[in-house]
Design a protein around this motif. Structure first.
Motif, mmCIF file in Angstrom:
data_model
loop_
_atom_site.group_PDB
_atom_site.id
_atom_site.type_symbol
_atom_site.label_atom_id
_atom_site.label_comp_id
_atom_site.label_asym_id
_atom_site.label_seq_id
_atom_site.Cartn_x
_atom_site.Cartn_y
_atom_site.Cartn_z
ATOM 1 N N SER A 111 -5.066 7.325 -2.651
ATOM 2 C CA SER A 111 -3.892 7.010 -1.824
ATOM 3 C C SER A 111 -3.238 8.264 -1.248
ATOM 4 N N THR A 112 -3.383 9.397 -1.968
ATOM 5 C CA THR A 112 -2.795 10.639 -1.452
ATOM 6 C C THR A 112 -3.868 11.544 -0.828
ATOM 7 N N LEU A 160 -7.484 3.708 6.420
ATOM 8 C CA LEU A 160 -6.025 3.519 6.528
ATOM 9 C C LEU A 160 -5.353 3.611 5.163
ATOM 10 N N SER A 164 -2.529 7.320 2.847
ATOM 11 C CA SER A 164 -1.297 6.737 3.417
ATOM 12 C C SER A 164 -0.250 6.483 2.324
ATOM 13 N N GLU A 165 -0.528 6.955 1.125
ATOM 14 C CA GLU A 165 0.451 7.018 0.030
ATOM 15 C C GLU A 165 1.142 5.685 -0.263
ATOM 16 N N THR A 167 1.884 3.223 1.642
ATOM 17 C CA THR A 167 2.844 2.699 2.632
ATOM 18 C C THR A 167 2.228 1.597 3.483
ATOM 19 N N LEU A 168 0.892 1.418 3.386
ATOM 20 C CA LEU A 168 0.241 0.377 4.202
ATOM 21 C C LEU A 168 -0.369 -0.717 3.334
ATOM 22 N N ARG A 389 8.254 14.383 4.518
ATOM 23 C CA ARG A 389 8.031 13.454 5.635
ATOM 24 C C ARG A 389 8.771 13.862 6.903
ATOM 25 N N MET A 404 1.412 5.730 14.264
ATOM 26 C CA MET A 404 1.538 5.498 12.817
ATOM 27 C C MET A 404 2.650 4.471 12.565
ATOM 28 N N LYS A 408 2.380 0.788 10.755
ATOM 29 C CA LYS A 408 3.231 0.419 9.618
ATOM 30 C C LYS A 408 3.884 -0.952 9.896
ATOM 31 N N VAL A 422 6.361 9.182 3.661
ATOM 32 C CA VAL A 422 5.373 9.517 4.703
ATOM 33 C C VAL A 422 5.965 9.573 6.117
#
Ligand code: 2HG
Ligand code: ZN
Length: 426
Positions: A111-112, A160, A164-165, A167-168, A389, A404, A408, A422
């Motif tokens: 994820s990171t 994706l 994307s940490e 966030t998706l 961010r 982006m 989101k 992010v």
């Protein structure tokens, strides 16, 4: 610096439970903070207010290991080191290694898009991860869990979810391509007098070691002093302004040793390297690696650490540390540089006894402007999380940030997934 105020932490065991949680939270517009091993350095896994924490710790099952292809399929809460030990039984290794391996989760790594110590050899997770299963904010499960090395069918959506940490979507399962575990490993710890010598030695390592080069790391004197003073670890060589760790990994000890010796003879005869030692036994290798892996931990003992993780073209790599050191003068305890020089990734760390707003305002945004001037990246491998961010503009165009934000909106219309992370405020 980052601390939330959550009162609810959920620990799902299955993808279906993650789906049920997200579906409920989305309906009730409750924000969630996905959490792996919580070892990130930019506050991405820490709630900002009272988000529901979704810990992946119980989703730690390995589903399959295909020893023909080397592909492992597992849940995202597997601890990196445990997963590596699991695949080791099949003669494989996870193509990612980093200091936090004993507690970070593979799902958090993905994820990171964590980089670590061997990206130079095995490439980024965008290459090694073959498939991802993730749950969207709505609770819908997206199955992109391909185990094929080649799958060229439509948009490659797994990317994706990599980096994307959370966030998706929340990553629940992964398919990772694991290379064979090397049977011969050597680690050289070298002392150098100038940064030009460091660059030249890196170039020589690439050309003379070729396919057996598995890591090339850099430590400056101030960073090594920190592990020596604060953790009482012993350096195997006399003090030098710069140090390098050069690791080789292969399948034939004699062949690798011969190559390494030719390389070492060359760099020592030319005077680029003025002292060095080579470790071949696992315990010595581990000791030398700890001098590098534990720098981050040793800095904590200074008091407060201002942390930067920057990609810089190699000719500018150490100039940034020198410039910052001069710029900050005696207001700080230490300004040190280390990192993955083989990938152009500098970890610039500055310490002071306590957090001081005045020091921070002298570092930022100067450091980001400096980075943008040389076309570097303000976050090479740690991500943006909460802390970085609002500096995304230094590394991404308005058009890219706009797209982006649209993505989101499509994937998380209520903004429940890891809010305040992010994407920038503006
Ligand atoms: C490392 O390479 C980690 O040791 C941490 O990415 C770096 O703390 C740091 O600055
Ligand atoms: Zn690093």
């Amino acid at each position: 610096m980052v601390r939330g105020a959550s009162s609810v932490l959920l620990k799902p065991k299955t993808t279906e439970e993650v789906s049920a949680i997200l579906s409920y939270c989305n309906q009730h517009k409750l924000a969630v903070c996905p959490q792996g091993g919580n070892t990130g350095l930019v506050g991405g896994s820490v709630p900002v207010f009272d988000e529901v924490i979704i810990s992946m710790a119980l989703m730690n099952q390995v589903e399959s290991v295909d020893s023909w292809s080397g592909v492992v399929v597992c849940q995202s809460g597997c601890v990196l080191e445990a997963l590596d030990q699991h695949v080791a039984e099949h003669g494989l290794m996870v193509p990612l290694d980093l200091g936090a391996k004993g507690s970070c989760h593979i799902g958090g790594n993905v994820s990171t898009n964590a980089g670590g110590l061997r990206l130079l050899r095995y490439g980024s997770l965008h290459g090694s991860v073959l498939g991802v299963e993730a749950v969207l904010a709505s609770g819908e499960v997206i199955d992109c869990l391909s185990t094929m090395k080649k799958d060229n069918t439509g948009y490659d959506l797994k990317h994706l979810f990599i980096g994307s940490e959370g966030t998706l979507g929340i990553v629940t399962k992964l398919a990772i391509n694991c290379p064979p575990r090397p049977t011969a490993v050597n680690l050289a710890f070298l002392g150098l007098q100038s940064f030009d010598d460091v660059l030249q030695t890196f170039r020589d390592a690439k050309s003379k070691l070729g396919e057996i080069l598995s890591s090339c790391e850099f430590i400056d004197r101030s960073s090594l002093e920190c592990v020596e003073e604060n953790l009482k670890l012993k350096s195997p060589i006399e003090p030098h302004p710069y140090y390098m760790l050069i690791e080789t990994s292969g399948s034939n000890g004699d062949h690798d040793e011969e190559k390494l010796n030719t390389f070492l003879e060359y760099v020592m005869t030319s005077g680029q390297v003025t002292d060095g030692t080579v470790a071949t036994e696992p315990s010595r290798i581990q000791h030398i690696w700890s001098l590098r892996e534990r720098i981050a931990e040793s800095l904590i003992a200074d008091g407060y650490t201002y942390k930067y993780d920057i990609s810089i073209p190699l000719p500018h790599f150490y100039k940034m540390v020198e410039d910052m050191r001069e710029h900050l003068g005696s207001s700080i305890i230490r300004c040190c540089g280390y990192g993955h020089i083989g990938d152009g990734n500098l970890h610039l760390n500055i310490t002071s006894k306590e957090y001081e707003k005045e020091i921070l305002s002298r570092i930022e945004p100067t450091i980001f402007e400096w980075t943008a001037r040389v076309k570097g990246s303000i976050s090479a491998e740690h991500g943006l999380g909460f802390k970085k961010r609002n500096y995304i503009h230094f590394s991404k165009s308005d058009g890219a940030i706009g797209l982006m934000k649209q993505m989101k909106k499509i994937m998380d219309p209520n903004g429940i997934l890891n809010p305040y992370k992010v994407l920038p405020d503006n």
